[in-house]
Design a protein around this motif. Structure first.
Motif, PDB file in Angstrom:
ATOM      1  N   TYR A 147       0.926  -1.264   0.091  1.00 52.07           N
ATOM      2  CA  TYR A 147       0.015   0.028   0.073  1.00 52.07           C
ATOM      3  C   TYR A 147       0.866   1.421  -0.108  1.00 52.07           C
ATOM      4  CZ  TYR A 147      -3.782  -3.182   1.062  1.00 52.07           C
ATOM      5  OH  TYR A 147      -4.717  -4.195   1.175  1.00 52.07           O
ATOM      6  N   GLY A 148       1.879   1.428   0.743  1.00 54.56           N
ATOM      7  CA  GLY A 148       2.880   2.210   0.827  1.00 54.56           C
ATOM      8  C   GLY A 148       3.488   2.398  -0.673  1.00 54.56           C
ATOM      9  N   ALA A 149       3.999   1.538  -1.051  1.00 56.61           N
ATOM     10  CA  ALA A 149       4.756   1.731  -2.557  1.00 56.61           C
ATOM     11  C   ALA A 149       3.626   2.250  -3.370  1.00 56.61           C
ATOM     12  CB  ALA A 149       5.420   0.119  -2.710  1.00 56.61           C
ATOM     13  N   ASN A 150       2.436   1.573  -3.432  1.00 59.24           N
ATOM     14  CA  ASN A 150       1.659   2.087  -4.435  1.00 59.24           C
ATOM     15  C   ASN A 150       1.338   3.416  -4.255  1.00 59.24           C
ATOM     16  OD1 ASN A 150       1.291  -0.085  -5.699  1.00 59.24           O
ATOM     17  ND2 ASN A 150      -0.275  -1.053  -4.909  1.00 59.24           N
ATOM     18  N   ALA A 151       1.120   3.987  -3.127  1.00 61.59           N
ATOM     19  CA  ALA A 151       1.030   5.449  -2.915  1.00 61.59           C
ATOM     20  C   ALA A 151       2.123   6.052  -3.197  1.00 61.59           C
ATOM     21  CB  ALA A 151       0.876   5.538  -1.227  1.00 61.59           C
ATOM     22  N   PHE A 152       3.201   5.726  -3.057  1.00 63.57           N
ATOM     23  CA  PHE A 152       4.424   6.560  -3.543  1.00 63.57           C
ATOM     24  C   PHE A 152       4.451   6.727  -5.124  1.00 63.57           C
ATOM     25  CE2 PHE A 152       7.137   5.283   0.279  1.00 63.57           C
ATOM     26  CZ  PHE A 152       7.235   6.772   0.572  1.00 63.57           C
ATOM     27  N   LEU A 153       4.104   5.493  -5.972  1.00 58.72           N
ATOM     28  CA  LEU A 153       4.099   5.455  -7.274  1.00 58.72           C
ATOM     29  C   LEU A 153       2.534   6.201  -8.010  1.00 58.72           C
ATOM     30  CD1 LEU A 153       4.952   1.769  -7.810  1.00 58.72           C
ATOM     31  CD2 LEU A 153       6.466   3.963  -8.466  1.00 58.72           C
ATOM     32  N   ALA A 154       1.560   6.191  -7.082  1.00 58.16           N
ATOM     33  CA  ALA A 154       0.449   7.063  -7.700  1.00 58.16           C
ATOM     34  C   ALA A 154       0.640   8.318  -7.636  1.00 58.16           C
ATOM     35  CB  ALA A 154      -0.620   6.622  -6.798  1.00 58.16           C
ATOM     36  N   LEU A 155       1.529   8.953  -7.038  1.00 61.98           N
ATOM     37  CA  LEU A 155       1.888  10.447  -7.230  1.00 61.98           C
ATOM     38  C   LEU A 155       3.187  10.594  -8.108  1.00 61.98           C
ATOM     39  CD1 LEU A 155       1.465  11.595  -3.477  1.00 61.98           C
ATOM     40  CD2 LEU A 155      -0.117  11.785  -5.606  1.00 61.98           C
ATOM     41  N   ILE A 156       4.252   9.597  -8.101  1.00 59.29           N
ATOM     42  CA  ILE A 156       5.379   9.794  -9.138  1.00 59.29           C
ATOM     43  C   ILE A 156       4.865   9.795 -10.221  1.00 59.29           C
ATOM     44  CG2 ILE A 156       7.473   8.603  -9.583  1.00 59.29           C
ATOM     45  CD1 ILE A 156       7.942   7.811  -6.512  1.00 59.29           C
ATOM     46  N   VAL A 157       4.137   9.010 -10.674  1.00 55.65           N
ATOM     47  CA  VAL A 157       4.086   8.938 -12.245  1.00 55.65           C
ATOM     48  C   VAL A 157       3.393  10.209 -12.651  1.00 55.65           C
ATOM     49  CG1 VAL A 157       2.505   7.532 -13.632  1.00 55.65           C
ATOM     50  CG2 VAL A 157       3.538   6.179 -12.092  1.00 55.65           C
ATOM     51  N   PRO A 158       2.240  10.768 -12.067  1.00 56.94           N
ATOM     52  CA  PRO A 158       1.668  11.668 -12.743  1.00 56.94           C
ATOM     53  C   PRO A 158       2.662  13.135 -12.727  1.00 56.94           C
ATOM     54  CG  PRO A 158       0.625  11.556 -10.836  1.00 56.94           C
ATOM     55  CD  PRO A 158       1.220  10.287 -11.250  1.00 56.94           C
ATOM     56  N   LEU A 159       3.249  13.228 -11.538  1.00 56.51           N
ATOM     57  CA  LEU A 159       4.189  14.340 -11.300  1.00 56.51           C
ATOM     58  C   LEU A 159       5.457  14.278 -12.482  1.00 56.51           C
ATOM     59  CD1 LEU A 159       4.208  14.915  -7.140  1.00 56.51           C
ATOM     60  CD2 LEU A 159       3.261  16.268  -9.002  1.00 56.51           C
ATOM     61  N   ALA A 160       5.783  13.053 -12.448  1.00 62.95           N
ATOM     62  CA  ALA A 160       7.024  13.071 -13.435  1.00 62.95           C
ATOM     63  C   ALA A 160       6.557  13.216 -15.100  1.00 62.95           C
ATOM     64  CB  ALA A 160       7.666  11.561 -13.345  1.00 62.95           C
ATOM     65  N   THR A 161       5.301  12.819 -15.263  1.00 63.72           N
ATOM     66  CA  THR A 161       4.939  13.092 -16.433  1.00 63.72           C
ATOM     67  C   THR A 161       4.507  14.582 -16.838  1.00 63.72           C
ATOM     68  OG1 THR A 161       4.079  10.825 -16.548  1.00 63.72           O
ATOM     69  CG2 THR A 161       3.084  12.168 -18.423  1.00 63.72           C
ATOM     70  N   LEU A 162       3.711  15.256 -15.761  1.00 63.85           N
ATOM     71  CA  LEU A 162       3.419  16.532 -16.196  1.00 63.85           C
ATOM     72  C   LEU A 162       4.659  17.575 -15.911  1.00 63.85           C
ATOM     73  CD1 LEU A 162       0.369  16.924 -13.670  1.00 63.85           C
ATOM     74  CD2 LEU A 162       0.666  16.698 -16.267  1.00 63.85           C
TER      75      LEU A 162
END
Length: 380
Positions: A147-162
């Motif tokens: 759950y923690g890893a998914n929380a990190f990635l759920a924010l990393i993916v859109p922020l990195a793309t934007l």
């Protein structure tokens, strides 16, 4: 479950171990008065090497001391707040280094992009791969809180793309950049998202960032045999070690810029050098935690660093660009965009289950080697 052994040596003994602070302040004072003259001509290879190694060594010693005090605070504060302190301390070093290179000489408008991309590649591929490989080799399989890893990635993916892909497709400003309005919006959005994440990590869902077999969310594990003093002691020294880095980072930016041009190296190498400097102490903490079978701490450190790098560095450099009227290039090249999206996709698959092994680590390391190959094979 690993336990943390804490001991508090006498204050006089502890202070004698803070000799890098004296070295840092002496170096800062010397370069404040003589740095311009010393760094005005680096054409002599011996002088260039001496200046570079001196500054690099002092900054690295300070960085390790900062991480040491941050880790001591982590023991006192417990997880996940302790790891958060460590992450923010390292990001502070990163922002200072990037700002120094941006504002030195003619400045490098792409240094923030190159450093953030290097941090993403170095952590999500190099360090995650090494942690999973070494941890899997020693312990066969390791568990963490998905759950923690998914929380990190759920924010990393859109922020990195934007932050690093979208600038290539905006039309309101020339080149892979943001217009002032877009820069302000993205900065506020990044800070807002990171603020919500902090509230989640330290409040309502703090259990997501603790190992699943741990019943003590507020207790720190896996820090080894550490000499821990009081909270004010470590907090004051952490700030004291960070203060001289503002001057030292600006001085080191000169030989970095000169060396890249003199040796005909790819400009993106500057970003990789900055990333290596700021991540070296934190990398050791993450690898050590994986070897101690504390993979959750490694995940918190590594993914937390990527999230903080993107979520906090982008607003910082965009603000510097707006106030100094300097151009900030954030858009990646086509090859870099492919590597970024591939890395984000593989990372999402890697952390989709609650167990890891050496196969997953090997895949990430191969992607990191591909990044290095393309970095040095790119046209200068």
């Amino acid at each position: 479950m690993a336990s943390t052994t804490q001991h508090s040596p006498p204050l006089s003994v502890a202070l004698r171990g803070e000799w890098p602070l004296l070295l840092s302040f002496i170096t800062t004072a010397l370069f404040a008065f003589n740095g311009k003259a010393w760094l005005s001509d680096l054409s002599n290879p011996l002088w260039f090497g001496f200046m570079s190694l001196w500054l690099f060594g002092v900054i690295m010693a300070s960085a390790f001391a900062i991480v040491r005090h941050a880790e001591s605070l982590a023991v006192i504060l417990g997880e996940p707040l302790g790891t958060l302190v460590l992450t923010l301390a390292v990001i502070g070093i990163e922002v200072m280094m990037i700002s120094a290179v941006m504002l030195t000489g003619k400045g490098d408008p792409a240094i923030a992009r190159d450093t953030m991309f290097a941090v993403v590649m170095l952590i999500l591929n190099g360090l995650v791969g090494l942690a999973l490989l070494l941890g899997g080799w020693k312990h066969r399989e390791q568990t963490y809180n998905v759950y923690g890893a998914n929380a990190f990635l759920a924010l990393i993916v859109p922020l990195a793309t934007l932050g690093m892909v979208l600038p290539n497709f905006t039309r309101s400003s020339p080149g892979p950049t943001f217009s002032p309005f877009q820069a302000v919006f993205l900065s506020l959005m990044s800070l807002g998202i990171y603020g919500v994440f902090l509230a989640t990590q330290t409040g309502r869902h703090s259990s997501y960032f603790v190992a699943p077999d741990s019943d003590e969310a507020g207790h720190a594990h896996g820090h080894g045999d550490m000499a821990v003093q009081s909270t004010p002691y470590h907090a004051i020294l952490l700030i004291a070690f960070m203060a001289p880095l503002v001057v030292l980072a600006k001085q080191l930016a000169v030989p970095i810029e000169y060396g890249v041009k003199a040796f005909g190296a790819p400009p993106a190498l500057s970003g990789l050098i900055v990333a290596v400097i700021i991540l070296s102490p934190e990398a050791m903490s993450a690898i050590r935690a994986a070897l101690d079978n504390q993979l959750q701490r490694s995940v918190n450190i590594l993914l937390g660093s990527v999230l903080a790098t993107i979520g906090l560095t982008i607003p910082a450099v965009l603000s510097i660009g707006l106030f100094t009227k300097k151009t900030v290039v954030l858009g990646l090249s086509s090859i870099e965009m492919i590597l970024l999206l591939l890395t984000l996709g593989v990372s999402t698959l890697t952390f989709s289950g609650n167990r890891t092994n050496i196969l997953l680590g090997a895949i990430h390391l191969l992607l990191f080697f591909a990044y290095l190959m393309l970095l040095f094979d790119a046209p200068v």
